[in-house]
Design a protein around this motif. Structure first.
Motif, PDB file in Angstrom:
ATOM      1  N   MET A  41      26.321 -24.527   1.477  1.00  0.00           N
ATOM      2  CA  MET A  41      26.225 -23.078   1.417  1.00  0.00           C
ATOM      3  C   MET A  41      26.884 -22.442   2.645  1.00  0.00           C
ATOM      4  O   MET A  41      26.876 -23.004   3.727  1.00  0.00           O
ATOM      5  CB  MET A  41      24.757 -22.640   1.381  1.00  0.00           C
ATOM      6  N   VAL A  42      27.383 -21.264   2.442  1.00  0.00           N
ATOM      7  CA  VAL A  42      28.017 -20.486   3.508  1.00  0.00           C
ATOM      8  C   VAL A  42      26.931 -19.967   4.449  1.00  0.00           C
ATOM      9  O   VAL A  42      25.820 -19.649   4.029  1.00  0.00           O
ATOM     10  CB  VAL A  42      28.799 -19.302   2.891  1.00  0.00           C
ATOM     11  N   ASN A  43      27.241 -19.874   5.733  1.00  0.00           N
ATOM     12  CA  ASN A  43      26.303 -19.341   6.707  1.00  0.00           C
ATOM     13  C   ASN A  43      26.220 -17.827   6.533  1.00  0.00           C
ATOM     14  O   ASN A  43      27.170 -17.107   6.841  1.00  0.00           O
ATOM     15  CB  ASN A  43      26.761 -19.707   8.122  1.00  0.00           C
ATOM     16  N   LEU A  44      25.087 -17.348   6.044  1.00  0.00           N
ATOM     17  CA  LEU A  44      24.911 -15.928   5.746  1.00  0.00           C
ATOM     18  C   LEU A  44      24.115 -15.230   6.840  1.00  0.00           C
ATOM     19  O   LEU A  44      23.280 -15.841   7.500  1.00  0.00           O
ATOM     20  CB  LEU A  44      24.180 -15.762   4.411  1.00  0.00           C
ATOM     21  N   GLU A  45      24.357 -13.956   7.004  1.00  0.00           N
ATOM     22  CA  GLU A  45      23.601 -13.134   7.942  1.00  0.00           C
ATOM     23  C   GLU A  45      22.259 -12.714   7.344  1.00  0.00           C
ATOM     24  O   GLU A  45      21.300 -12.485   8.073  1.00  0.00           O
ATOM     25  CB  GLU A  45      24.394 -11.875   8.323  1.00  0.00           C
ATOM     26  N   LEU A  46      22.209 -12.594   6.038  1.00  0.00           N
ATOM     27  CA  LEU A  46      20.996 -12.121   5.363  1.00  0.00           C
ATOM     28  C   LEU A  46      20.074 -13.292   5.043  1.00  0.00           C
ATOM     29  O   LEU A  46      20.523 -14.339   4.590  1.00  0.00           O
ATOM     30  CB  LEU A  46      21.362 -11.387   4.070  1.00  0.00           C
ATOM     31  N   SER A  47      18.790 -13.081   5.227  1.00  0.00           N
ATOM     32  CA  SER A  47      17.800 -14.107   4.937  1.00  0.00           C
ATOM     33  C   SER A  47      17.597 -14.237   3.430  1.00  0.00           C
ATOM     34  O   SER A  47      17.741 -13.269   2.676  1.00  0.00           O
ATOM     35  CB  SER A  47      16.466 -13.756   5.591  1.00  0.00           C
ATOM     36  N   ILE A  48      17.218 -15.428   3.021  1.00  0.00           N
ATOM     37  CA  ILE A  48      17.078 -15.717   1.594  1.00  0.00           C
ATOM     38  C   ILE A  48      15.761 -15.194   1.022  1.00  0.00           C
ATOM     39  O   ILE A  48      15.720 -14.718  -0.118  1.00  0.00           O
ATOM     40  CB  ILE A  48      17.233 -17.240   1.349  1.00  0.00           C
ATOM     41  N   ALA A  49      14.674 -15.251   1.787  1.00  0.00           N
ATOM     42  CA  ALA A  49      13.373 -14.801   1.272  1.00  0.00           C
ATOM     43  C   ALA A  49      13.403 -13.353   0.760  1.00  0.00           C
ATOM     44  O   ALA A  49      12.882 -13.082  -0.333  1.00  0.00           O
ATOM     45  CB  ALA A  49      12.292 -14.985   2.331  1.00  0.00           C
ATOM     46  N   PRO A  50      14.021 -12.422   1.501  1.00  0.00           N
ATOM     47  CA  PRO A  50      14.089 -11.060   0.966  1.00  0.00           C
ATOM     48  C   PRO A  50      14.900 -10.971  -0.335  1.00  0.00           C
ATOM     49  O   PRO A  50      14.627 -10.120  -1.178  1.00  0.00           O
ATOM     50  CB  PRO A  50      14.779 -10.262   2.078  1.00  0.00           C
ATOM     51  N   MET A  51      15.858 -11.863  -0.513  1.00  0.00           N
ATOM     52  CA  MET A  51      16.640 -11.868  -1.751  1.00  0.00           C
ATOM     53  C   MET A  51      15.743 -12.236  -2.933  1.00  0.00           C
ATOM     54  O   MET A  51      15.833 -11.640  -4.002  1.00  0.00           O
ATOM     55  CB  MET A  51      17.814 -12.852  -1.673  1.00  0.00           C
ATOM     56  N   HIS A  52      14.860 -13.214  -2.711  1.00  0.00           N
ATOM     57  CA  HIS A  52      13.881 -13.569  -3.743  1.00  0.00           C
ATOM     58  C   HIS A  52      13.038 -12.341  -4.103  1.00  0.00           C
ATOM     59  O   HIS A  52      12.838 -12.052  -5.286  1.00  0.00           O
ATOM     60  CB  HIS A  52      12.949 -14.696  -3.253  1.00  0.00           C
ATOM     61  N   ARG A  53      12.574 -11.628  -3.080  1.00  0.00           N
ATOM     62  CA  ARG A  53      11.725 -10.455  -3.317  1.00  0.00           C
ATOM     63  C   ARG A  53      12.478  -9.348  -4.052  1.00  0.00           C
ATOM     64  O   ARG A  53      11.925  -8.696  -4.944  1.00  0.00           O
ATOM     65  CB  ARG A  53      11.143  -9.947  -2.000  1.00  0.00           C
ATOM     66  N   ILE A  54      13.727  -9.140  -3.693  1.00  0.00           N
ATOM     67  CA  ILE A  54      14.533  -8.106  -4.363  1.00  0.00           C
ATOM     68  C   ILE A  54      14.703  -8.443  -5.843  1.00  0.00           C
ATOM     69  O   ILE A  54      14.529  -7.584  -6.715  1.00  0.00           O
ATOM     70  CB  ILE A  54      15.902  -7.941  -3.666  1.00  0.00           C
ATOM     71  N   ILE A  55      15.028  -9.682  -6.123  1.00  0.00           N
ATOM     72  CA  ILE A  55      15.212 -10.091  -7.517  1.00  0.00           C
ATOM     73  C   ILE A  55      13.892  -9.979  -8.274  1.00  0.00           C
ATOM     74  O   ILE A  55      13.861  -9.542  -9.427  1.00  0.00           O
ATOM     75  CB  ILE A  55      15.815 -11.508  -7.611  1.00  0.00           C
ATOM     76  N   LYS A  56      12.788 -10.335  -7.617  1.00  0.00           N
ATOM     77  CA  LYS A  56      11.466 -10.204  -8.238  1.00  0.00           C
ATOM     78  C   LYS A  56      11.140  -8.731  -8.504  1.00  0.00           C
ATOM     79  O   LYS A  56      10.546  -8.395  -9.521  1.00  0.00           O
ATOM     80  CB  LYS A  56      10.384 -10.827  -7.360  1.00  0.00           C
ATOM     81  N   LYS A  57      11.522  -7.841  -7.565  1.00  0.00           N
ATOM     82  CA  LYS A  57      11.303  -6.399  -7.762  1.00  0.00           C
ATOM     83  C   LYS A  57      12.051  -5.894  -8.985  1.00  0.00           C
ATOM     84  O   LYS A  57      11.648  -4.910  -9.609  1.00  0.00           O
ATOM     85  CB  LYS A  57      11.765  -5.604  -6.538  1.00  0.00           C
TER      86      LYS A  57
END
Length: 73
Positions: free
Chosen positions: A1-17
């Motif tokens: 995976m590419v080194n991202l600035e954004l954390s993955i946990a919030p992405m899970h929450r956004i998709i869940k929202k």
């Protein structure tokens, strides 16, 4: 995976929202990558607005204008 600035946990929450029942790691990473790419495009546009206005500091209004231009809103 590419080194991202954004954390993955919030992405899970956004998709869940957005009402997903389950979210894979690859989906969370893909959203982070997409949002980072869009964010960089918006930031570059905002920098152009700040420079055009004779400022070195990017302000909220620059981001708002750039977002409308990039996202077409």
């Amino acid at each position: 995976m590419v080194n991202l600035e954004l954390s993955i946990a919030p992405m899970h929450r956004i998709i869940k929202k957005a009402k997903a029942d389950r979210v894979s790691e690859t989906a969370a990473h893909a959203l982070a990558a997409a949002l980072e790419e869009i964010g960089i495009r918006i930031a570059k546009e905002a920098i152009d607005y700040a420079v055009h206005a004779g400022r070195k500091t990017v302000q909220g209004v620059d981001i708002e204008i750039a977002t409308r231009k990039i996202l077409g809103k």
